[in-house]
Design an enzyme around this catalytic site. Structure first.
Site, PDB file in Angstrom:
ATOM      1  N   ASN A   7       0.861  -1.181   0.000  1.00 35.75           N
ATOM      2  CA  ASN A   7       0.000   0.000   0.000  1.00 35.75           C
ATOM      3  C   ASN A   7       0.903   1.240   0.000  1.00 35.75           C
ATOM      4  O   ASN A   7       1.720   1.430   0.921  1.00 35.75           O
ATOM      5  CB  ASN A   7      -0.899  -0.030   1.242  1.00 35.75           C
ATOM      6  CG  ASN A   7      -1.841   1.164   1.302  1.00 35.75           C
ATOM      7  OD1 ASN A   7      -1.457   2.288   0.986  1.00 35.75           O
ATOM      8  ND2 ASN A   7      -3.070   0.919   1.728  1.00 35.75           N
ATOM      9  N   ARG A  18       5.111  18.576   0.339  1.00 32.88           N
ATOM     10  CA  ARG A  18       5.855  19.673  -0.278  1.00 32.88           C
ATOM     11  C   ARG A  18       5.219  20.187  -1.577  1.00 32.88           C
ATOM     12  O   ARG A  18       5.737  21.096  -2.191  1.00 32.88           O
ATOM     13  CB  ARG A  18       7.293  19.224  -0.581  1.00 32.88           C
ATOM     14  CG  ARG A  18       8.209  19.290   0.604  1.00 32.88           C
ATOM     15  CD  ARG A  18       8.536  20.742   0.951  1.00 32.88           C
ATOM     16  NE  ARG A  18       9.249  20.854   2.201  1.00 32.88           N
ATOM     17  CZ  ARG A  18      10.572  20.959   2.288  1.00 32.88           C
ATOM     18  NH1 ARG A  18      11.323  20.931   1.217  1.00 32.88           N
ATOM     19  NH2 ARG A  18      11.133  21.088   3.464  1.00 32.88           N
ATOM     20  N   HIS A  43      -5.607   3.659  -1.488  1.00 33.84           N
ATOM     21  CA  HIS A  43      -6.908   3.940  -0.868  1.00 33.84           C
ATOM     22  C   HIS A  43      -7.188   5.434  -1.062  1.00 33.84           C
ATOM     23  O   HIS A  43      -6.924   6.240  -0.153  1.00 33.84           O
ATOM     24  CB  HIS A  43      -6.859   3.571   0.617  1.00 33.84           C
ATOM     25  CG  HIS A  43      -8.173   3.629   1.311  1.00 33.84           C
ATOM     26  ND1 HIS A  43      -8.511   2.780   2.344  1.00 33.84           N
ATOM     27  CD2 HIS A  43      -9.244   4.428   1.145  1.00 33.84           C
ATOM     28  CE1 HIS A  43      -9.728   3.064   2.775  1.00 33.84           C
ATOM     29  NE2 HIS A  43     -10.194   4.074   2.062  1.00 33.84           N
ATOM     30  N   ARG A  45      -8.795   8.588  -0.679  1.00 34.01           N
ATOM     31  CA  ARG A  45      -9.854   9.076   0.212  1.00 34.01           C
ATOM     32  C   ARG A  45     -10.485  10.329  -0.387  1.00 34.01           C
ATOM     33  O   ARG A  45      -9.867  11.013  -1.202  1.00 34.01           O
ATOM     34  CB  ARG A  45      -9.278   9.324   1.608  1.00 34.01           C
ATOM     35  CG  ARG A  45      -8.826   8.017   2.268  1.00 34.01           C
ATOM     36  CD  ARG A  45      -8.439   8.175   3.711  1.00 34.01           C
ATOM     37  NE  ARG A  45      -8.040   6.894   4.280  1.00 34.01           N
ATOM     38  CZ  ARG A  45      -8.878   6.032   4.865  1.00 34.01           C
ATOM     39  NH1 ARG A  45     -10.162   6.320   4.983  1.00 34.01           N
ATOM     40  NH2 ARG A  45      -8.432   4.890   5.349  1.00 34.01           N
ATOM     41  N   HIS A  50      -3.884  11.799   0.616  1.00 33.34           N
ATOM     42  CA  HIS A  50      -2.655  11.127   0.150  1.00 33.34           C
ATOM     43  C   HIS A  50      -2.809  10.764  -1.333  1.00 33.34           C
ATOM     44  O   HIS A  50      -2.483  11.577  -2.194  1.00 33.34           O
ATOM     45  CB  HIS A  50      -2.210   9.970   1.059  1.00 33.34           C
ATOM     46  CG  HIS A  50      -3.267   9.043   1.576  1.00 33.34           C
ATOM     47  ND1 HIS A  50      -4.108   8.346   0.752  1.00 33.34           N
ATOM     48  CD2 HIS A  50      -3.604   8.678   2.847  1.00 33.34           C
ATOM     49  CE1 HIS A  50      -4.893   7.582   1.490  1.00 33.34           C
ATOM     50  NE2 HIS A  50      -4.634   7.775   2.778  1.00 33.34           N
ATOM     51  N   GLU A  70      -8.870   0.553  -2.858  1.00 31.41           N
ATOM     52  CA  GLU A  70      -9.755   0.456  -1.693  1.00 31.41           C
ATOM     53  C   GLU A  70     -10.560   1.739  -1.539  1.00 31.41           C
ATOM     54  O   GLU A  70     -10.069   2.832  -1.850  1.00 31.41           O
ATOM     55  CB  GLU A  70      -8.932   0.293  -0.419  1.00 31.41           C
ATOM     56  CG  GLU A  70      -8.002  -0.892  -0.413  1.00 31.41           C
ATOM     57  CD  GLU A  70      -7.244  -1.006   0.909  1.00 31.41           C
ATOM     58  OE1 GLU A  70      -6.937  -2.129   1.280  1.00 31.41           O
ATOM     59  OE2 GLU A  70      -6.967   0.031   1.544  1.00 31.41           O
ATOM     60  N   THR A 100      -8.272   6.814   9.588  1.00 29.52           N
ATOM     61  CA  THR A 100      -7.864   5.607   8.872  1.00 29.52           C
ATOM     62  C   THR A 100      -9.005   4.613   9.037  1.00 29.52           C
ATOM     63  O   THR A 100      -9.946   4.865   9.794  1.00 29.52           O
ATOM     64  CB  THR A 100      -6.531   5.050   9.411  1.00 29.52           C
ATOM     65  OG1 THR A 100      -6.107   3.965   8.579  1.00 29.52           O
ATOM     66  CG2 THR A 100      -6.638   4.584  10.853  1.00 29.52           C
ATOM     67  N   HIS A 190      -4.300  -4.279   7.669  1.00 29.50           N
ATOM     68  CA  HIS A 190      -4.329  -3.152   8.597  1.00 29.50           C
ATOM     69  C   HIS A 190      -3.421  -3.437   9.793  1.00 29.50           C
ATOM     70  O   HIS A 190      -3.662  -4.360  10.561  1.00 29.50           O
ATOM     71  CB  HIS A 190      -5.740  -2.783   9.083  1.00 29.50           C
ATOM     72  CG  HIS A 190      -5.791  -1.344   9.519  1.00 29.50           C
ATOM     73  ND1 HIS A 190      -6.129  -0.315   8.674  1.00 29.50           N
ATOM     74  CD2 HIS A 190      -5.442  -0.765  10.690  1.00 29.50           C
ATOM     75  CE1 HIS A 190      -6.037   0.846   9.312  1.00 29.50           C
ATOM     76  NE2 HIS A 190      -5.602   0.592  10.536  1.00 29.50           N
ATOM     77  N   ASP A 191      -2.399  -2.613   9.878  1.00 28.64           N
ATOM     78  CA  ASP A 191      -1.426  -2.693  10.968  1.00 28.64           C
ATOM     79  C   ASP A 191      -0.634  -3.991  11.002  1.00 28.64           C
ATOM     80  O   ASP A 191      -0.098  -4.369  12.054  1.00 28.64           O
ATOM     81  CB  ASP A 191      -2.092  -2.446  12.326  1.00 28.64           C
ATOM     82  CG  ASP A 191      -2.249  -0.961  12.609  1.00 28.64           C
ATOM     83  OD1 ASP A 191      -1.616  -0.145  11.906  1.00 28.64           O
ATOM     84  OD2 ASP A 191      -3.003  -0.610  13.535  1.00 28.64           O
ATOM     85  N   GLY A 213       0.887  -1.229   4.346  1.00 27.63           N
ATOM     86  CA  GLY A 213       1.380   0.090   3.982  1.00 27.63           C
ATOM     87  C   GLY A 213       2.157   0.764   5.085  1.00 27.63           C
ATOM     88  O   GLY A 213       3.379   0.895   5.032  1.00 27.63           O
ATOM     89  N   HIS A 214       1.443   1.175   6.128  1.00 29.13           N
ATOM     90  CA  HIS A 214       2.036   2.059   7.126  1.00 29.13           C
ATOM     91  C   HIS A 214       3.347   1.508   7.700  1.00 29.13           C
ATOM     92  O   HIS A 214       4.394   2.175   7.646  1.00 29.13           O
ATOM     93  CB  HIS A 214       1.020   2.331   8.239  1.00 29.13           C
ATOM     94  CG  HIS A 214       1.501   3.319   9.235  1.00 29.13           C
ATOM     95  ND1 HIS A 214       1.418   4.686   9.041  1.00 29.13           N
ATOM     96  CD2 HIS A 214       2.128   3.157  10.420  1.00 29.13           C
ATOM     97  CE1 HIS A 214       1.950   5.305  10.066  1.00 29.13           C
ATOM     98  NE2 HIS A 214       2.382   4.405  10.920  1.00 29.13           N
TER      99      HIS A 214
HETATM  100  C1  LIG Z   1      -8.622  -0.651   4.429  1.00 33.28           C
HETATM  101  C2  LIG Z   1      -7.385  -0.440   5.170  1.00 33.28           C
HETATM  102  O1  LIG Z   1      -7.151  -1.010   6.204  1.00 33.28           O
HETATM  103  C3  LIG Z   1      -6.356   0.473   4.621  1.00 33.28           C
HETATM  104  O2  LIG Z   1      -6.801   1.206   3.562  1.00 33.28           O
HETATM  105  C4  LIG Z   1      -5.817   1.398   5.602  1.00 33.28           C
HETATM  106  O3  LIG Z   1      -6.859   1.987   6.279  1.00 33.28           O
HETATM  107  C5  LIG Z   1      -4.901   2.420   5.008  1.00 33.28           C
HETATM  108  O4  LIG Z   1      -5.530   3.647   4.806  1.00 33.28           O
HETATM  109  P1  LIG Z   1      -4.771   4.958   5.258  1.00 33.28           P
HETATM  110  O5  LIG Z   1      -3.408   4.884   4.628  1.00 33.28           O
HETATM  111  O6  LIG Z   1      -5.583   6.090   4.699  1.00 33.28           O
HETATM  112  O7  LIG Z   1      -4.685   4.955   6.746  1.00 33.28           O
HETATM  113  N1  LIG Z   2      -5.864  -2.979   3.406  1.00 33.50           N
HETATM  114  C1  LIG Z   2      -4.888  -2.614   4.354  1.00 33.50           C
HETATM  115  C2  LIG Z   2      -3.856  -1.785   3.725  1.00 33.50           C
HETATM  116  O1  LIG Z   2      -3.863  -1.561   2.534  1.00 33.50           O
HETATM  117  C3  LIG Z   2      -2.748  -1.225   4.513  1.00 33.50           C
HETATM  118  O2  LIG Z   2      -3.052  -0.964   5.835  1.00 33.50           O
HETATM  119  P1  LIG Z   2      -1.845  -0.443   6.755  1.00 33.50           P
HETATM  120  O3  LIG Z   2      -0.715  -1.442   6.636  1.00 33.50           O
HETATM  121  O4  LIG Z   2      -1.419   0.904   6.210  1.00 33.50           O
HETATM  122  O5  LIG Z   2      -2.398  -0.378   8.147  1.00 33.50           O
END
Ligand SMILES: CC(=O)[C@@H](O)[C@H](O)COP(=O)(O)O
Ligand SMILES: NCC(=O)COP(=O)(O)O
Length: 239
Positions: A7, A18, A43, A45, A50, A70, A100, A190-191, A213-214
């Site tokens: 992600n 920036r 995703h 939004r 982002h 997403e 999120t 997620h996480d 992603g995160h």
């Molecule tokens: C559905 C899901 O879990 C991800 O899309 C996650 O919420 C990341 O989105 P953000 O990067 O906007 O937090």
């Molecule tokens: N669907 C979950 C995703 O795309 C990433 O979630 P996160 O790793 O940023 O919490």
């Protein structure tokens, strides 16, 4: 095999800080694939804080693995997804101002909406996944929407992993077995991170895909993007 979809929302967050085009999300997506990502997730939004709609069009031109978009299925999202025709659309019940994603669908209350959206997207050749909490009661109604897959919302698993991982994963194993039994494909996200990913994969070996992603982008600050993607791939390599 469980695919790793990277992600790249956070790459766009950094770029937007920036106003110019550094880092370039299109180039990063291509590099993620070169480094071993088996899919790219975004995703977009509603506030475009982002990923922007234009990014989605630009990414669709270059992603050669699996493109997963997403979002909440409002008209703007559905128009975008139908124009881009990604491999997969993941429906998420987030309100427009969500910080999120913080829950899955109530597939009982929203079954009609979901059924219509699933049919609309599938008629365009797009695979559909529904973001879902690990609660048994939501799975048969999810199946009845006609969705191809569900994506397990793994934040509660991640939050409890360090206290008692067996307990944290238990509801996920239960619903995953049910999903398999009733013929739903299975994603998770997620996480998820380098600590909790391998145990999830070992507990649910038939997961089709994880999107991360995160944590992955945070890890890349220390280990570099190529190393990090390979580290995540190895966590999934338990067969
Ligand atoms: C559905 C899901 O879990 C991800 O899309 C996650 O919420 C990341 O989105 P953000 O990067 O906007 O937090
Ligand atoms: N669907 C979950 C995703 O795309 C990433 O979630 P996160 O790793 O940023 O919490």
């Amino acid at each position: 095999m469980t695919k790793l979809s990277v992600n790249i929302n956070k790459i766009a967050t950094l770029r937007n800080a920036r106003g110019a085009n550094n880092p370039n999300v299109v180039q990063v997506a291509k590099d993620c694939e070169r480094f071993g990502a088996q899919g790219i997730t975004v995703h977009p939004r509603p506030d475009e804080r982002h990923i922007r709609h234009q990014d989605v069009f630009d990414l669709a031109e270059v992603v050669t693995t699996e493109f997963n978009i997403e979002g909440y299925p409002d008209k703007r999202f559905l128009d975008l997804v139908k124009k881009v025709k990604p491999a997969q659309a993941t429906l998420v019940p987030d309100p427009p101002d969500a910080l999120t994603s913080n829950t899955g669908w109530d597939t009982i209350t929203h079954q009609h909406l979901l059924r219509d959206v699933v049919a609309e997207l599938q008629s365009e050749g797009i695979r559909v996944s529904i973001f879902i909490n690990p609660e048994v009661k939501y799975f048969e109604p999810a199946k009845q929407t006609g969705t191809d897959r569900v994506e397990l919302y793994t934040e509660p698993y991640a939050a409890n992993y360090h206290q008692k991982r067996e307990q944290a994963v238990k509801p996920y194993v239960e619903v995953s077995n049910l999903a398999k039994e009733i013929g739903l494909g299975l994603n998770a996200g997620h996480d998820l991170d380098l600590h909790n990913l391998q145990f999830l994969k070992k507990s649910i070996p038939f997961l089709d895909e994880v999107s991360i992603g995160h944590a992955l982008i945070c890890d890349a600050l220390y280990y570099g993007l190529e190393n990090t993607i390979q580290m995540y791939r190895r966590k999934l390599d338990t067969e």
